[in-house]
Design an enzyme around this catalytic site. Structure first.
Site, short mmCIF file in Angstrom:
data_model
loop_
_atom_site.label_atom_id
_atom_site.label_comp_id
_atom_site.label_asym_id
_atom_site.label_seq_id
_atom_site.Cartn_x
_atom_site.Cartn_y
_atom_site.Cartn_z
N LEU A 17 0.86 -1.18 0.00
CA LEU A 17 0.00 0.00 0.00
C LEU A 17 0.89 1.23 0.00
O LEU A 17 2.00 1.20 0.55
CB LEU A 17 -0.89 0.03 1.25
CG LEU A 17 -1.92 -1.08 1.43
CD1 LEU A 17 -2.63 -0.92 2.78
CD2 LEU A 17 -2.93 -1.08 0.30
N ASP A 18 0.42 2.32 -0.60
CA ASP A 18 1.17 3.57 -0.54
C ASP A 18 1.40 3.96 0.92
O ASP A 18 0.60 3.62 1.80
CB ASP A 18 0.39 4.70 -1.23
CG ASP A 18 0.27 4.49 -2.73
OD1 ASP A 18 1.04 3.70 -3.29
OD2 ASP A 18 -0.62 5.14 -3.33
N ARG A 19 2.46 4.69 1.17
CA ARG A 19 2.78 5.13 2.53
C ARG A 19 1.57 5.77 3.22
O ARG A 19 1.28 5.48 4.39
CB ARG A 19 3.94 6.13 2.51
CG ARG A 19 4.31 6.65 3.90
CD ARG A 19 5.06 7.97 3.81
NE ARG A 19 6.40 7.81 3.28
CZ ARG A 19 7.50 7.67 4.04
NH1 ARG A 19 7.38 7.67 5.36
NH2 ARG A 19 8.68 7.55 3.49
N ASN A 66 -0.57 3.88 -7.62
CA ASN A 66 -1.32 5.14 -7.52
C ASN A 66 -2.59 5.17 -8.36
O ASN A 66 -3.11 6.23 -8.72
CB ASN A 66 -0.44 6.33 -7.93
CG ASN A 66 0.74 6.59 -7.01
OD1 ASN A 66 1.61 7.36 -7.32
ND2 ASN A 66 0.79 5.94 -5.86
#
Length: 312
Positions: free
Chosen positions: A144-146, A242
């Protein structure tokens, strides 16, 4: 020796011992428990799992559809087990011999980057499994993105890692996100399709030309809205870098707090994106495993005034 009434009372109040069973053939954990605890109701047995009173080979299990194998030991504790939390509020939602599923907080990297090597979910979980055995390891299977919170899964052995990574798109049956985006959407549900490409500065963008990049498909449904924001239920058909953030920008409704892609507002003090659901077919048993978390309270709190209404 003559036993007094006090002695009898004290013996009656002594805590009952834990119960342990040895598995003799493969089975689902709930079915196994219902068979062994035939004098207990189904709800009672499920409560044992919810209260973390069941362990398999020393590992607390809460997922009722966990597959147990011959030779494993199932223990039922008489007292509820503690909720396991790692530092930095890293919650362990589920664990067995092959997998760990966590609820990753926003702001924590999934794996190391060029700029950050220590403060990652991977490092925290590695430290966690090594407390039991220094030889234990974990293996990343997705990320997962930060700044995205939510369900993140890691493998505990290389066999599971390879099985998941090699067949991820076929095994994963559902990936659900909840997002807070800017503005009110004219179309309350829809399907966004484009082909994603990456710039030299690591920004993703959409190309409308088929084959010009990696195909990305996002489905959305408005579930609540106000004059300023909308709360979306998002289901992914693909999982590109994204993807949701780019697609929301494409339709003119940026994810809140997403400065990277042009969001103008940040009412949550973080990216308004949470991975609330992950369902997949177990590569070795073919059973569907499903994990869900609630949307962060800060997300839903934006839609509690009198100006909100349920989306269609």
């Amino acid at each position: 020796m003559i036993k007094t009434k006090r002695d009898m009372r004290q013996k009656g109040n002594a805590p009952k011992p834990d119960i342990e069973f040895v598995v003799t053939e493969p089975s689902g954990l709930l079915d196994f428990l219902l068979l062994k605890l035939s004098n207990k109701s189904r709800n009672h047995v499920k409560a044992l799992l919810t209260h973390r009173q069941v362990s398999v080979d020393g590992i607390v299990i809460t997922q009722y559809d966990t597959v147990i194998r011959e030779g494993q030991r199932v223990k039922i504790s008489r007292t509820a087990g503690p909720v396991i939390k790692q530092k930095n509020s890293l919650d362990i939602l589920y664990e067995d011999n092959d997998l760990i599923v966590i609820n990753k907080p926003a702001g924590l990297l999934s794996i190391a980057s060029d700029k950050e090597n220590e403060h990652t979910a991977y490092r925290l979980l590695t430290d966690y499994v090594k407390t039991r055995d220094p030889e234990n390891r974990i293996f990343a299977v997705h990320r997962l993105d930060r700044d995205t919170s939510g369900i993140l899964m890691v493998a505990k052995n290389e066999r599971m890692k390879l099985a998941l990574q090699d067949n991820w798109s076929d095994l994963v049956t559902e990936r659900g996100y909840v997002a807070v985006v800017e503005g009110k959407l004219q179309e309350k549900s829809g399907r966004i399709q484009s082909w994603l490409k990456e710039t030299k500065t690591l920004m993703m963008y959409s190309s409308p030309t088929a084959g010009d990049g990696l195909e990305a498909i996002t489905n959305y449904q408005v579930i609540n809205e106000s004059s300023e924001y909308s709360l979306l239920d998002i289901r992914l058909e693909t999982g590109r870098k994204n993807q949701i953030r780019v697609h929301m920008k494409d339709i003119g409704h940026n994810v809140t707090g997403d400065k990277k892609y042009g969001a103008r507002t940040n009412p949550l003090g973080r990216l308004g994106l949470h991975a609330y659901k992950l369902a997949f077919k177990h590569p070795f048993t073919d059973k569907i495993m499903c994990f869900e978390t609630k949307a962060p309270r800060s997300f839903t709190a934006l839609f509690k005034d009198g100006n909100t209404r349920k989306g269609r």
